[in-house]
Design an enzyme around this catalytic site. Structure first.
Site, mmCIF file in Angstrom:
data_model
loop_
_atom_site.group_PDB
_atom_site.id
_atom_site.type_symbol
_atom_site.label_atom_id
_atom_site.label_comp_id
_atom_site.label_asym_id
_atom_site.label_seq_id
_atom_site.Cartn_x
_atom_site.Cartn_y
_atom_site.Cartn_z
ATOM 1 N N ASP A 419 0.833 -1.193 0.000
ATOM 2 C CA ASP A 419 0.000 0.000 0.000
ATOM 3 C C ASP A 419 0.878 1.258 0.000
ATOM 4 O OD1 ASP A 419 -2.771 1.113 0.411
ATOM 5 O OD2 ASP A 419 -1.797 1.942 2.181
ATOM 6 N N GLU A 448 1.448 -0.580 -5.272
ATOM 7 C CA GLU A 448 0.468 0.459 -5.541
ATOM 8 C C GLU A 448 1.214 1.776 -5.641
ATOM 9 O OE1 GLU A 448 -3.418 2.719 -3.602
ATOM 10 O OE2 GLU A 448 -1.681 2.173 -2.386
#
Length: 736
Positions: A419, A448
Site C-alpha cells: 500500500d 500500488e
C-alpha cells in the site's frame, strides 16, 4: 501451514553493502523530502540494518566527474544529488568495512513529457567459438543487449543502433570486471568460488541522455562446480504470469454473522469455482479501523495499523490465519498479504509515544515519523489524512523494524501487495525485493503507486496497478453512458467527478473519498472513444516499463466506486472483458461478479446475480483455456468500422509466441491461438465490421454473432453484433 523457525533472512551478501548500482538524473538524484505527495522517493542506505541499526555509517565520494562538487548528506541514510553527468563512486564506511557504490547520473532533460523512454533486454550467451572440444566446458560468457525506444516495434543491438547506446555495469559487490567485449571468462567465476552471485546490468541511453530501467542477468557458481548458472533476477514468479487475482475486503467478504478467518476459509470454494489463482487480502492486522468503523470513515478497512505482528483478534488468531492460507493452498490459490509500511495508524503505540512528552519511549519514537511541525504535533501525512502519519524511512531504526516485519510475514504468505508504495524510498524496495528473492525465488511483489511508476520495475516489483487503463475504462464508460443518456446513473464524467468532490467536502476525507477518483486522473484522451483503451496499453511501453513488468488490470477496487453503479451493466461487462483480454493479469474485486453496488458493503451471499456470475465464470474460463488470451500472445490493432465510437475491436495472437514462456496450464494447449475481441461500452447493442476471418459462436456466450458483411466484402469481411463483449476465434486478417 504452521509457522516454522527459519534462519535469519538477509539482504544481498549479508553485509551492509548498499546494493546494486544506482541510475539517476542530474539535479534530481536520491532525495526523500516531506511533502511531494505523488512523487517517488529515494535515498542511499546501508542494507541489513536489522543487524546493526545503531552502527556508525558515513558516506563519502571517492570519485566523481570533473567540476562536480556534489556530496552526500551527513547521515547514515543519506541523500545525494549529482550536479554533473557521469559516473560517481561513493564509499560507505560501515561497521563491517568499506563498501563502494556506483551512481550513474544522466543529463537533466528540459522536457521529458511525451518523450518515449528507451527499453533494454540483456542476454547472456555461452561463447563456444574458440572451444573446439565438445567435452570441455564453455569458457566464456558473452553479454549483449537489444534496445528500442519505448512503444517502437523495431529493435537493434547496441552495435547497430545509431541513436541508442548500451552501458554495462557489474554489481559493486563483485571483484570481477567485464572484458573489452563485455564478457566474463567462466574460469574466473569458478576460481573465485563465489559466495554471492555476480549480477551484470545493462542500461540503454539515447543521444540526449534519456535512459532505460536497467535489466540484469545473474551468474552463480557453486564451490568446485565446473559450470555457471544463469538467471534473470527481475522475472516474476511463473505462477503469477497468467494468474486471475481476486481482492477481498477482508471484514466484508465472509459470513457477516461471523466474519472471521474461519468463515473466509469456508468461502474459498467460491473462489476456486470461479477460477481464481491469487487471493489478495486487504489488511487484517490489529487496527483501530476494524469492526465498528462507520462508513463515513471508510468502514472496517484496517489500513491504520496498530500492531504489525498481531492479527486483528476480532478475525481470529494467527493460527486461524495460517489455516486460511492452508485452505487456499489446498485449492491451488496463492495468498497475498497487504503490507502497509508507508504509515501507521495514529493509535499505534509508537506514534502515541512520539507525541507524548511524558511517555518513557518518547525520545526513541519521535524520530520514527515525519513532521510538518513537531511542536504542534503536526505529522507529515498524505492528502490530509491525519489518522495515518508517515513513517520516516530515513531513520535506521525504522528500516530495521520494517525488515523484521517483512521477515515475520514472508514465511506465511506467497506475496505482498504494498500500500502507498510510492511513499517508501525506492532503495528500500530494492533491498526488500533482493531479500525476499534470496529467501524464496517464488515470492511475489505487487506495488500500488499513483500514478503507476515504471521505476518500481526492474528489481523492485513484479507487477504494478495499471491505473492508466483503469481511469481510461472509467472515462470511456462515463462518456458512453452520457452520450446515450441511459444506463448507470446517467451522469457524465464531469458529473461523477463533481459528486466525488462534493462527498469529500462533506465527509471524513480520511477514507470516504476514493483515492483514485480524487487524487488521480491518469486516463489517456478518450475523446475518440473506446480505442483509448488500446492507447492506455501503449502508454505502458511509452513510459519505458521494464520488459518483465506485469500489470494488474481492474475495473474497481476498495478505493473506487462500483463500476456497475456508476456506468451500468453493459459497460461493466465490457470493461471486465477488457481486463481479461488485454495483456496483463485480470483482477476481480469481491462482489464485482455477484452484483454488489456499494464500494465496501458486505458480500451478498445467497443473493447473487446469477447471470452476472455466469458471465464472469466464462471470462475466467476463457482466460485460462485460450492461449491467445495469455501472457505470450501479442496484442494487435485491427481495422474495424462501428456504428458507435464507444466500440473497439482488437486481436490477440499466440501463433508465433514461444510456448515455453507461457504458463504451464495444460488446458490452454488446445484453445484457439488467435482471437478477435469486440467490446461495446454503450448501453445499446451495436454492429462492428471487421476484416478478420472469424467464425463460430461467441466464445463468451455461445451465441452466433457473426454474419457476412454487406456491401464490398473486400473492405469488410464480417459483421459482428455485440451487446457488451464478444470473443471470436479468428484465422487472421482477410487482407493478408
Amino acid at each position: 501451514m504452521a509457522r516454522e523457525d527459519t534462519d535469519r533472512i538477509e539482504s544481498g551478501d549479508g553485509s551492509h553493502h548498499p546494493g546494486p548500482p544506482r541510475f539517476v538524473t542530474v539535479g534530481e538524484g536520491l532525495i526523500n523530502p516531506n511533502g511531494d505527495e505523488m512523487e517517488t522517493r529515494d535515498e542511499l542506505a546501508p542494507w541489513n540494518l536489522d543487524r546493526n541499526p545503531d552502527g556508525e555509517f558515513v558516506w563519502n565520494v571517492a570519485d566523481a566527474p570533473e567540476e562536480s562538487t556534489a556530496t552526500p548528506t551527513d547521515a547514515p541514510i543519506a541523500e545525494f544529488v549529482p550536479d554533473v553527468p557521469g559516473e560517481y563512486t561513493l564509499v560507505l564506511e560501515a561497521p563491517d568495512g568499506e563498501h563502494e557504490l556506483t551512481v550513474r547520473a544522466f543529463p537533466q532533460q528540459a522536457d521529458k513529457s511525451g518523450q518515449p523512454r528507451p527499453q533494454v533486454r540483456l542476454e547472456a550467451t555461452v561463447d563456444t567459438d574458440r572451444d573446439s572440444d565438445p567435452n570441455r566446458n564453455p569458457n566464456r560468457i558473452q553479454f549483449a543487449a537489444t534496445t528500442k525506444l519505448a512503444g517502437s516495434d523495431a529493435t537493434a543491438d547496441d552495435e547497430t543502433q545509431t541513436d541508442l547506446t548500451v552501458e554495462y555495469y557489474i554489481d559493486d559487490r563483485s571483484a570481477l570486471e567485464l572484458d573489452d567485449r563485455n564478457g566474463i571468462r567462466t574460469a574466473e567465476l569458478v576460481e573465485q568460488e563465489l559466495e554471492y552471485p555476480v549480477r551484470v546490468y545493462a542500461v540503454a541511453v539515447t543521444d540526449d541522455g534519456r535512459y532505460s530501467i536497467p535489466d540484469a542477468v545473474e551468474l552463480d557458481s557453486e564451490p568446485g562446480a565446473d559450470g555457471v548458472q544463469l538467471e534473470r533476477p527481475f522475472e516474476p514468479p511463473s505462477w503469477v504470469e497468467d494468474a486471475v487475482v481476486y481482492e477481498i475486503f477482508t471484514r466484508r467478504f465472509p459470513d457477516q454473522d461471523d466474519p472471521t478467518f474461519e468463515t473466509i476459509a469456508d468461502r474459498v470454494d467460491h473462489l476456486a469455482d470461479l477460477g481464481v489463482d491469487v487471493l489478495w487480502l486487504t489488511p487484517m492486522l490489529e487496527t483501530d479501523r476494524g469492526f465498528g468503523t462507520p462508513d463515513s470513515q471508510g468502514g472496517p478497512h484496517g489500513y491504520h495499523t496498530d500492531d504489525y505482528l498481531q492479527v486483528d483478534p476480532d478475525l481470529g488468531t494467527l493460527a486461524d490465519f495460517e489455516a486460511l492460507v492452508d485452505a487456499c493452498h489446498d485449492h491451488d490459490i496463492r495468498v497475498v498479504f497487504d503490507l502497509v509500511i508507508n504509515h501507521t495508524g495514529d493509535t499505534h503505540p509508537f506514534y502515541e509515544a512520539a507525541v507524548d512528552d511524558s511517555h518513557p519511549e518518547h525520545e526513541r519514537y519521535r524520530d520514527w515519523y515525519r513532521w510538518e511541525d513537531f511542536e504542534e504535533r503536526d505529522a507529515d501525512t498524505y492528502f490530509g489524512w491525519d489518522g495515518i502519519p508517515n513513517l520516516d524511512h530515513s531513520n535506521p531504526a525504522v528500516r530495521a523494524y520494517l525488515l523484521e516485519v517483512i521477515d515475520f510475514w514472508a514465511p506465511l504468505v506467497d506475496g505482498f501487495r504494498t500500500d502507498v508504495a510510492w511513499g517508501v524510498p525506492l532503495g528500500f524496495w530494492t533491498e526488500v525485493s533482493d531479500r525476499l528473492r534470496r529467501y524464496d525465488a517464488e515470492f511475489f511483489l505487487l506495488d500500488e503507486t499513483i500514478p503507476s511508476d515504471v521505476e518500481m520495475g526492474g528489481g523492485r516489483f513484479h507487477m504494478h496497478h495499471d491505473d492508466v487503463l483503469h481511469d481510461t475504462l472509467e472515462s470511456v464508460a462515463a462518456a458512453a453512458v452520457s452520450a446515450d443518456g441511459a444506463g448507470g446513473t446517467g451522469r457524465n464524467e464531469e458529473g461523477w467527478r463533481r459528486e466525488a468532490e462534493a462527498e469529500a467536502e462533506n465527509s471524513d476525507t480520511d477514507t470516504e473519498n476514493a483515492v483514485a477518483d480524487t487524487f488521480s486522473d491518469m486516463s489517456v484522451d478518450a475523446s475518440d472513444g473506446a480505442s483509448a483503451i488500446l492507447d492506455a496499453v501503449d502508454e505502458r511501453a511509452r513510459r519505458g516499463t521494464h520488459p518483465d513488468s506485469e500489470w494488474l488490470l481492474y475495473v474497481e477496487n476498495h478505493d473506487t466506486d462500483r463500476f456497475l453503479t456508476e456506468h451500468g451493466r453493459d459497460a461493466q461487462q465490457a470493461a471486465a472483458a477488457a481486463t481479461f483480454t488485454l495483456p496483463g493479469s485480470p483482477m476481480l474485486y469481491y462482489g464485482q461478479e455477484t452484483g454488489l453496488t456499494e464500494r465496501r458493503e458486505p458480500m451478498n451471499w445467497g443473493a447473487f446475480d446469477a447471470a452476472l456470475l455466469e458471465y464472469y465464470h466464462q471470462l475466467c474460463d476463457l482466460r485460462q483455456s485460450v492461449p491467445a488470451l495469455q501472457r505470450a500472445a501479442a496484442l494487435e490493432r485491427v481495422s474495424y468500422e462501428a456504428s458507435t465510437k464507444y466500440a473497439v475491436a482488437y486481436a490477440r495472437d499466440a501463433s508465433t509466441a514461444d510456448r515455453a514462456v507461457q504458463s504451464d496450464q495444460t488446458d490452454a494447449e488446445d484453445g484457439p491461438e488467435r482471437v478477435l475481441i469486440v467490446l461495446n461500452f454503450s448501453p445499446e447493442p451495436t454492429t462492428v465490421r471487421v476484416n478478420e476471418r472469424v467464425s463460430g459462436p461467441d466464445l463468451l456466450s455461445g451465441a452466433q454473432v457473426v454474419s457476412q458483411s454487406d456491401g464490398d466484402e473486400s473492405d469488410w469481411e464480417r459483421t459482428v453484433t455485440v451487446d457488451s463483449a464478444v470473443v471470436l476465434e479468428s484465422e487472421g486478417s482477410a487482407t493478408e
